[in-house]
Design an enzyme around this catalytic site. Structure first.
Site, PDB file in Angstrom:
ATOM      1  N   LYS A 178      50.444 -28.964 -41.431  1.00 22.42           N
ATOM      2  CA  LYS A 178      49.209 -28.879 -42.225  1.00 22.42           C
ATOM      3  C   LYS A 178      48.434 -27.700 -41.642  1.00 22.42           C
ATOM      4  CE  LYS A 178      45.304 -30.390 -44.396  1.00 22.42           C
ATOM      5  NZ  LYS A 178      44.244 -29.886 -43.609  1.00 22.42           N
ATOM      6  N   GLY A 235      42.372 -32.109 -32.623  1.00 29.39           N
ATOM      7  CA  GLY A 235      41.142 -31.963 -33.393  1.00 29.39           C
ATOM      8  C   GLY A 235      40.112 -32.982 -32.963  1.00 29.39           C
ATOM      9  N   SER A 236      39.367 -33.502 -33.932  1.00 27.64           N
ATOM     10  CA  SER A 236      38.253 -34.398 -33.608  1.00 27.64           C
ATOM     11  C   SER A 236      38.738 -35.821 -33.334  1.00 27.64           C
ATOM     12  CB  SER A 236      37.284 -34.443 -34.789  1.00 27.64           C
ATOM     13  OG  SER A 236      37.923 -35.002 -35.922  1.00 27.64           O
ATOM     14  N   GLY A 239      39.044 -37.574 -36.810  1.00 24.79           N
ATOM     15  CA  GLY A 239      40.262 -37.226 -37.551  1.00 24.79           C
ATOM     16  C   GLY A 239      41.497 -37.832 -36.906  1.00 24.79           C
ATOM     17  N   GLY A 240      41.619 -37.677 -35.596  1.00 20.54           N
ATOM     18  CA  GLY A 240      42.801 -38.176 -34.877  1.00 20.54           C
ATOM     19  C   GLY A 240      42.932 -39.681 -35.006  1.00 20.54           C
ATOM     20  N   GLU A 259      45.550 -35.365 -29.833  1.00 18.43           N
ATOM     21  CA  GLU A 259      44.738 -34.883 -28.699  1.00 18.43           C
ATOM     22  C   GLU A 259      43.344 -34.662 -29.256  1.00 18.43           C
ATOM     23  OE1 GLU A 259      42.533 -32.718 -27.024  1.00 18.43           O
ATOM     24  OE2 GLU A 259      43.952 -31.039 -26.919  1.00 18.43           O
ATOM     25  N   CYS A 296      38.981 -27.765 -25.496  1.00 17.50           N
ATOM     26  CA  CYS A 296      39.017 -29.219 -25.237  1.00 17.50           C
ATOM     27  C   CYS A 296      38.856 -29.505 -23.754  1.00 17.50           C
ATOM     28  CB  CYS A 296      40.279 -29.844 -25.796  1.00 17.50           C
ATOM     29  SG  CYS A 296      41.704 -28.812 -25.692  1.00 17.50           S
ATOM     30  N   GLU A 387      31.748 -36.205 -26.345  1.00 18.66           N
ATOM     31  CA  GLU A 387      31.907 -34.751 -26.427  1.00 18.66           C
ATOM     32  C   GLU A 387      30.896 -34.133 -27.403  1.00 18.66           C
ATOM     33  OE1 GLU A 387      35.717 -31.824 -26.880  1.00 18.66           O
ATOM     34  OE2 GLU A 387      35.494 -33.281 -28.480  1.00 18.66           O
TER      35      GLU A 387
END
Ligand code: NAP
Length: 519
Positions: A178, A235-236, A239-240, A259, A296, A387
């Site tokens: 993606k 990503g976030s 989302g993850g 991650e 990250c 974060e």
């Protein structure tokens, strides 16, 4: 290379959908040509069907042949030259200097995985021919088609030809990527390089596909596809975790290696503040602002005991932050999340602004921020550990040694934790080290967490919520382990065994034979 705005379904370009979007230059807010056509559900389905057919052939290719593919991808990325760097810079706001370095890392990791699979011992071949039972042999084999989500913050090294792609192709998996909607042109250029390499090296059509999209449907369709056997994501948290949850709802659950970042706590011990306070202050500002704080491994929490040296350190850091300039953030969405995150932090009990840097006049400025809170207020509020993606850090002033240990004990999972100190400090604070070992994937002594080396020993992972699987790393050659499973052959005739498991070891790989390591 001319950009078309299309998807790659195997080696064929495709644009069946009606939803389109454009990349935006984050520095100016200007739309960039061309328009990209979001992949349809049918195109995602075709990509996975092709990936499954290709897998039947690709998984049988030798390590040497797969290494040729990885090396050809690296070569084709280099052929894209400055055109790639210029487009990527316009789409991400990252400087050309930064992106040149990132391209080096991208081609370097493809070639490193090539070396690992040429050598071959990574399959962990085990042979047990003990007299009591049947002949048993095992090795690691590829899982099948893998869905990969490119990250926004490393548009080359963690995107279409990034670490997840390199490790999955090295393992023998075929992939459907993606593309990240924040840099679709960069993705198309790199996707074109991979397609060329697939053709040049004679790999089956469907070894690589890439779908574009700005809506969650495309990603959800990938995770839900019955032929997908694993997912790699950076990503976030939101989302993850959503993709992880979607995978667990499938009739057949599959591993999701997401991650999702962390705040990478640093502990500055008394000896370090006494002996190297000035260098530490400068190093911290540089580390927080690297890549406009969009790493990250950005150090988002810095804890130390109150003392004269600690106050002098805080003063120095504050001076550096006041002089620091903003950089352009990756997207308007990321910049607005950064601003909101800071505002929310500053509303929390006991949190104060110590210093902020200068605006750079860009449409998406990431202005450096230095905040402070006491360990008492920090320990009372879980939100302070979350974060805030961007160039800020929260310093925590602790009363004594036990407060530092309490901070560590209360932490959730992070990618890294850092201790700065003398060797004597480390001995005196050994309890802190023991606690932190259970909280992170990488423990650092006297170094900053930003700057993740790609090598054989690196661990870029950690307990939840840093990732969805603490057993894995997404950087370094161990990342290959995510996309394989052990397969055992019992009582098989010699001719039917894979070369890795044959009696005379034709590949000359390291193996475990009846409990003894051999070469
Ligand atoms: P993101 O929002 O997590 O998106 C990453 C990819 O996942 C995109 O392709 C996105 O596609 C897809 N996606 C996200 N949520 C999804 C869902 N529910 N279902 C299906 N697909 C989904 O990350 P981002 O756009 O790169 O940045 C946003 C925030 O993520 C940042 O502000 C930061 O907090 C964090 N971040 C963390 C790291 C890290 O190092 N861990 C790196 C980058 C960003 P669509 O947008 O098309 O749905």
């Amino acid at each position: 290379m001319e950009l078309t705005g299309q998807n790659f379904i195997g080696n064929t370009r495709s644009a069946d959908g009606s939803v389109t979007f454009q990349a935006v230059n984050p520095a100016t807010g200007e739309d960039l040509q061309p328009s990209y056509v979001e992949a349809t559900g049918d195109e995602v389905d075709q990509a996975f069907r092709k990936a499954e057919e290709a897998f039947k052939v690709y998984r049988q290719k030798s390590g040497t042949r797969r290494a040729e593919l990885l090396e050809a991808i690296a070569d084709e990325i280099e052929v894209l030259g400055d055109q790639l760097i210029r487009r990527c810079s316009r789409e991400t706001g990252l400087t050309e200097g930064h992106l040149n370095g990132e391209r080096g890392r991208t081609v370097g990791q493809l070639r490193l995985f090539g070396k690992v699979i040429r050598e071959g011992s990574w399959v962990d071949a085990r042979i047990d021919t003990s007299k009591e039972g049947p002949d048993i042999r095992s090795m690691k084999m590829a899982l099948g088609p893998v869905g990969i989500f490119g990250a926004s913050n490393f548009p080359l090294a963690f995107s279409v030809a990034g670490g997840d792609t390199a490790s999955a192709l090295a393992a023998g998996c075929t992939i459907v990527v993606k593309a990240h909607p924040a840099h679709p042109g960069t993705c198309e250029m790199v996707g074109g390089a991979i397609r060329k390499a697939v053709e040049e090296t004679g790999m089956p059509d469907g070894t690589f596909s890439m779908v574009q999209g700005t809506s969650h449907e495309v990603g959800q369709a990938m995770v839900e596809h019955p032929l997908a056997k694993a997912i790699g994501f950076t990503g976030s948290f939101k989302g993850g975790k959503a993709l992880y949850d979607a995978a667990t709802r499938r009739p057949e659950p599959i591993p999701v290696y997401a991650e999702m970042g962390s705040t990478n706590p640093m502990f500055l011990l008394p000896g370090a503040l006494k002996e190297q306070g000035e260098e530490l202050a400068e190093g911290l500002v540089n580390s927080v602002n690297l890549g406009v704080g969009q790493f990250c491994t950005n150090p988002g929490l810095v804890a130390y005991q109150d003392s004269d040296e600690a106050r002098a350190f805080q003063q120095k850091v504050s001076e550096h932050f006041k002089k620091a300039s903003a950089g352009t953030m990756l997207t308007a969405g990321i910049q607005s999340a950064y601003k909101q995150g800071l505002e929310k932090l500053l509303q929390q009990e006991g949190v104060r602004l110590v210093a902020d840097g200068k605006d750079n006049g860009s449409a998406t400025p990431g202005v450096p921020h230095l905040l402070n809170v006491s360990s008492k207020d920090f320990l009372a509020n879980r939100f302070l550990e979350e974060e805030v993606f961007g160039p800020s850090t929260l310093t925590i002033t602790a009363g004594g040694k036990q407060d530092l240990v309490a901070i560590a004990e209360n932490l959730q999972g992070h990618l890294t934790a850092t201790l700065y100190g003398t060797e004597q400090d480390l001995e005196e604070y050994s309890e802190l080290v023991r606690v932190l070992q259970r909280k992170v994937g990488r423990l650092i002594f006297n170094g900053f967490p930003t700057g993740v080396q790609v090598n054989h020993a690196m661990v870029h992972g950690g307990p939840f919520p840093a990732t969805t699987d603490a057993r894995a790393t997404s950087v370094g050659t161990l990342a290959i382990e995510r996309f394989v499973r052990p397969v055992c052959f019992q009582g098989f005739p010699e001719e039917q065994l894979p070369d890795e498991l044959k009696a005379d070891n034709p590949l000359g790989i390291g193996r475990l034979v009846n409990g003894e390591r051999t070469k």
